[in-house]
Design a protein around this motif. Structure first.
Motif, PDB file in Angstrom:
ATOM      1  N   UNK A 187      62.972  45.186  33.973  1.00 47.32           N
ATOM      2  CA  UNK A 187      62.911  43.924  33.220  1.00 47.32           C
ATOM      3  C   UNK A 187      62.697  42.750  34.162  1.00 47.32           C
ATOM      4  N   UNK A 188      63.412  42.713  35.265  1.00 46.32           N
ATOM      5  CA  UNK A 188      63.277  41.607  36.206  1.00 46.32           C
ATOM      6  C   UNK A 188      61.886  41.575  36.836  1.00 46.32           C
ATOM      7  N   UNK A 219      75.281  45.961  27.998  1.00 46.90           N
ATOM      8  CA  UNK A 219      76.314  46.985  27.907  1.00 46.90           C
ATOM      9  C   UNK A 219      75.769  48.406  28.073  1.00 46.90           C
ATOM     10  N   UNK A 220      74.612  48.694  27.519  1.00 46.40           N
ATOM     11  CA  UNK A 220      74.067  50.050  27.580  1.00 46.40           C
ATOM     12  C   UNK A 220      72.861  50.157  28.509  1.00 46.40           C
ATOM     13  N   UNK A 221      72.672  49.176  29.367  1.00 46.68           N
ATOM     14  CA  UNK A 221      71.518  49.155  30.262  1.00 46.68           C
ATOM     15  C   UNK A 221      71.848  49.773  31.611  1.00 46.68           C
ATOM     16  N   UNK A 222      70.884  50.489  32.146  1.00 37.88           N
ATOM     17  CA  UNK A 222      71.038  51.033  33.492  1.00 37.88           C
ATOM     18  C   UNK A 222      70.486  50.026  34.498  1.00 37.88           C
ATOM     19  N   UNK A 251      75.620  45.573  40.727  1.00 39.93           N
ATOM     20  CA  UNK A 251      74.168  45.704  40.515  1.00 39.93           C
ATOM     21  C   UNK A 251      73.392  44.475  40.968  1.00 39.93           C
ATOM     22  N   UNK A 252      73.883  43.811  41.985  1.00 40.64           N
ATOM     23  CA  UNK A 252      73.243  42.574  42.419  1.00 40.64           C
ATOM     24  C   UNK A 252      71.857  42.809  43.021  1.00 40.64           C
ATOM     25  N   UNK A 253      71.621  43.995  43.515  1.00 41.96           N
ATOM     26  CA  UNK A 253      70.311  44.314  44.087  1.00 41.96           C
ATOM     27  C   UNK A 253      69.204  44.138  43.055  1.00 41.96           C
ATOM     28  N   UNK A 254      69.517  44.350  41.774  1.00 41.48           N
ATOM     29  CA  UNK A 254      68.530  44.200  40.699  1.00 41.48           C
ATOM     30  C   UNK A 254      67.956  42.787  40.699  1.00 41.48           C
ATOM     31  N   UNK A 255      68.804  41.794  40.965  1.00 40.17           N
ATOM     32  CA  UNK A 255      68.406  40.391  40.881  1.00 40.17           C
ATOM     33  C   UNK A 255      67.746  39.875  42.156  1.00 40.17           C
ATOM     34  N   UNK A 256      67.663  40.720  43.168  1.00 34.01           N
ATOM     35  CA  UNK A 256      66.903  40.395  44.373  1.00 34.01           C
ATOM     36  C   UNK A 256      65.610  41.200  44.405  1.00 34.01           C
ATOM     37  N   UNK A 257      65.712  42.491  44.253  1.00 33.89           N
ATOM     38  CA  UNK A 257      64.534  43.350  44.370  1.00 33.89           C
ATOM     39  C   UNK A 257      63.549  43.125  43.227  1.00 33.89           C
ATOM     40  N   UNK A 310      69.191  42.285  28.089  1.00 37.30           N
ATOM     41  CA  UNK A 310      69.059  43.504  28.879  1.00 37.30           C
ATOM     42  C   UNK A 310      69.430  43.315  30.342  1.00 37.30           C
ATOM     43  N   UNK A 311      68.892  42.261  30.979  1.00 33.38           N
ATOM     44  CA  UNK A 311      69.131  42.082  32.414  1.00 33.38           C
ATOM     45  C   UNK A 311      69.764  40.736  32.755  1.00 33.38           C
ATOM     46  N   UNK A 312      69.883  39.844  31.802  1.00 37.65           N
ATOM     47  CA  UNK A 312      70.386  38.512  32.086  1.00 37.65           C
ATOM     48  C   UNK A 312      69.283  37.522  32.389  1.00 37.65           C
TER      49      UNK A 312
END
Length: 127
Positions: free
Chosen positions: A21-22, A11-14, A90-96, A68-70
């Motif tokens: 985190x990933x 909820x409060x994560x950028x 924010x799907x780019x987070x889970x690829x990059x 934090x990131x799932x």
């Protein structure tokens, strides 16, 4: 119809913190895989506990990063649910993040711990 869970930031994560985190958790996972299952010298000393070590690092990563990131650690794990629900927030987070974390782990382990394999034509064996 049941809801499909999609990886999402806390909820409060950028997006940047989720990305970091990933990177960290994927680095830990890939480094553990290299250290226990890939490195031929380590396989001899670790033996049959490599799957247990890998399972424990996945568990630790999920416990540490899920709020934090799932805790995706794998782009394919995020892509399927995102495709089904068509939720690309924010799907780019889970690829990059996992791609960079995995690459850093491979380069780090390969540069520090792996020794080059030499080939000799005698009996066609690797030394």
């Amino acid at each position: 119809m049941q809801a499909v869970p999609v990886h999402a930031l806390g909820a409060k994560e950028s997006a940047v913190s989720g990305f970091i985190w990933e990177i960290i958790i994927t680095f830990a996972l890939v480094f553990t895989v290299y250290a226990t299952a890939v490195d031929s010298k380590a396989k001899g000393t670790v033996g049959g506990i490599a799957p247990i070590a890998i399972g424990f690092i996945v568990l630790a990563n999920i416990l540490a990063a899920a709020p934090f990131s799932g805790a995706s650690m794998n782009p394919a794990r995020s892509f399927g649910p995102a495709l089904v629900t068509w939720n690309w927030d924010n799907h780019w987070v889970y690829w990059a993040g996992p791609l960079i974390g995995g690459a850093l782990a491979g380069l780090t382990y390969g540069g520090i711990f792996l020794t080059p394999v030499s080939y000799t034509p005698v009996n066609d064996q690797f030394l």
